[in-house]
Design an enzyme around this catalytic site. Sequence first.
Site, PDB file in Angstrom:
ATOM      1  N   GLU A  60       0.813  -1.226   0.000  1.00 30.37           N
ATOM      2  CA  GLU A  60       0.000   0.000   0.000  1.00 30.37           C
ATOM      3  C   GLU A  60       0.844   1.273   0.000  1.00 30.37           C
ATOM      4  OE1 GLU A  60      -0.832  -2.684   1.745  1.00 30.37           O
ATOM      5  OE2 GLU A  60      -2.857  -3.173   1.075  1.00 30.37           O
ATOM      6  N   HIS A 129     -12.112  -5.045   8.086  1.00 23.44           N
ATOM      7  CA  HIS A 129     -12.497  -4.928   6.674  1.00 23.44           C
ATOM      8  C   HIS A 129     -13.894  -4.336   6.530  1.00 23.44           C
ATOM      9  CE1 HIS A 129      -9.250  -7.874   6.637  1.00 23.44           C
ATOM     10  NE2 HIS A 129      -9.104  -7.687   5.346  1.00 23.44           N
TER      11      HIS A 129
END
Lengths: 326, 323
Positions: A60, A129
Amino acid sequence: MATITYREAVVRALAEEMDRDSDVIFFGEDVGKAGGVFKVTPGLYERFGPARVRDTPISENAIVGAGVGAAVTGLRPVIELMFADFAAVTLDQIVNQAAKMRYMSGGQIKVPLTIRAAQGGGAGFASQHSQCCETWFMHAPGLKVVVPSNPADVLGLLKSAIRDDNPVVFLEHKVQYTEKGEVPDHTEHVVPLGVANIVRRGDAVTIVATQRMIGVAQQAADELSGEGITCEIIDPRTLVPLDMATIIRSVQKTGHLVTVEEAVHAGGWGSEVATRVTDEAIWSLEGPVVRVTLGAGIIPFSEPLEHHLIPHKARVIAAVKRTLAV
Amino acid sequence: MSEPLSAAMRQQMLQRMIEIREIEGRIQELFLENVIRGTTHLCDGQEAVSVGMAAVVDAAHGDTVTCTYRGHGHALALGLTMRSMVAEMMGKVSGCCKGKGGSMHLTDMPNGLIGTFAVVGAGLPVTNGAALTAQTKGTGALALGIFGDGTPNIGAWHEAVNLAAVWKLPSIFLCENNLYGEYSPYADTAPVENVADRACAYGIPGVIVDGQDAEAVYAAVKTAADRARAGDGPTLIEAKTYRYRGHSRTDPAAYRPEGELDAWLQRDPINILAARMIADGQITQAAVDGLKAQAATDAQAAIDWALAQPHPPLDAVHEDIWV
């Protein structure tokens, strides 16, 4: 008009903007050959090729940093972080670099970067999530924050985000990917950032909600209308910039404000809306501002617990009745 | 030792190293006098890396650089003026970033400097982005990221080197190994003897170069640049160098073993290049002394100019957040 899904609106916006501007490129984890883990971006790799649609390693920091560097040097990248929760892995690149580079450089630099990510609960993905992360980014001046609630807005706001010369965090609600809606057939459906949408007209109370909470507010409003209480529902569509003028005009009419957030109570965007209303329109308020949130909750895995935590119709109705004292 | 550079290039490198040394000394004084606030990270001893690197970078062609908060030397070598830099450090509106950045956040886009990144490792992913633009547009430009010996211990470094290798980006990763990551010796924080040893994990060349020799740095960066421009991907270069001062303004560097600084002073980058040029009949000692005197004059003029500049108007505090 055509009826498409929230998911299809994403790929349509990307394809239209990539057609329109060869500087638009798109990359992220499994977004190319696989078409995205949420199957949101199929066909782009085949259509625009490996130079403009790239699969990345699971990195990321590298993804966002490459987006920043490409934006600074003349491209108009769109990157995907898959789950918005993963922004925590690369918050430095988003908050310290992308957001501040223009300011720190005295305006020498612009960062026309769009960061896409899927957020929100209700799908059984548990704590890491499922978060709604919008306030993480609202606290970094320099970032625009977009939270579309329907296919037409996904299409029009994503096109605006890509055309914007500032870094934009574009948060899609993953549970809404299958929701359908009408969108114009032409390729210039552009919704400006910073303009709220009045989803439903009413006189008794103003409800400000985003994304999946619009539907919850609608359910509550349907039921309340049977009791003679008409709700005005406002979807701000973007949290930065925030269209306070539309919200305040509504509160001046209704005298009551409820915010519905799928996020933690402390420091949520509803706090910002509430304090701005009390600052700019307190004499219009005829009851307390009531916020419906997750409280200090963490999204659990167990289905009954998850549905209990995320705001639902009964809690919105209770909030409306509390501000109206009925 | 590669082919010697032309007398003109050597002269330019020597002059710029002398200027960097001079202004860094003056900046330290200005900090101690509270004329400059905040903190500073000086690069005395590491000037050869700055000028060797900058001699390869072609900003007009689209080449870009990211470096660290120890970036005054890089910025000056790339072409930022002393005036603009000193004014920036004084928070003046005439500074390169209008006084918004300061010592740790220098940006000079006309000379290819995207930024002197103040979060360790943050510049390298951004370097890849600049390289991605070059690759996508086929400009033949390169992107060079400079970092210290502490940086390969942070995740962003690995992510960036890996991505550059996988995508064969025209990136160059240039380490200034000055033996200390803040106050900690390199060997206490890294499991491999050389930063360049890590290159094998990414299947890219890892090159060690004498960071006190500007011509050697130039040659190594030039080789990496040719490779990058040819589409063959990134190179990791480790320049072995030394920081004459502590990490920052408040660090007297008491952790250094006795005699270490003296040993490195014997290999001073300015003296090395000057001696070589004198031996080759390209300059005299008197001319070297003249360059030093001129640098002192120029530094004083830049400081006087910066002192006379105004601070930004208070209204500017919210300017340049948005396009």
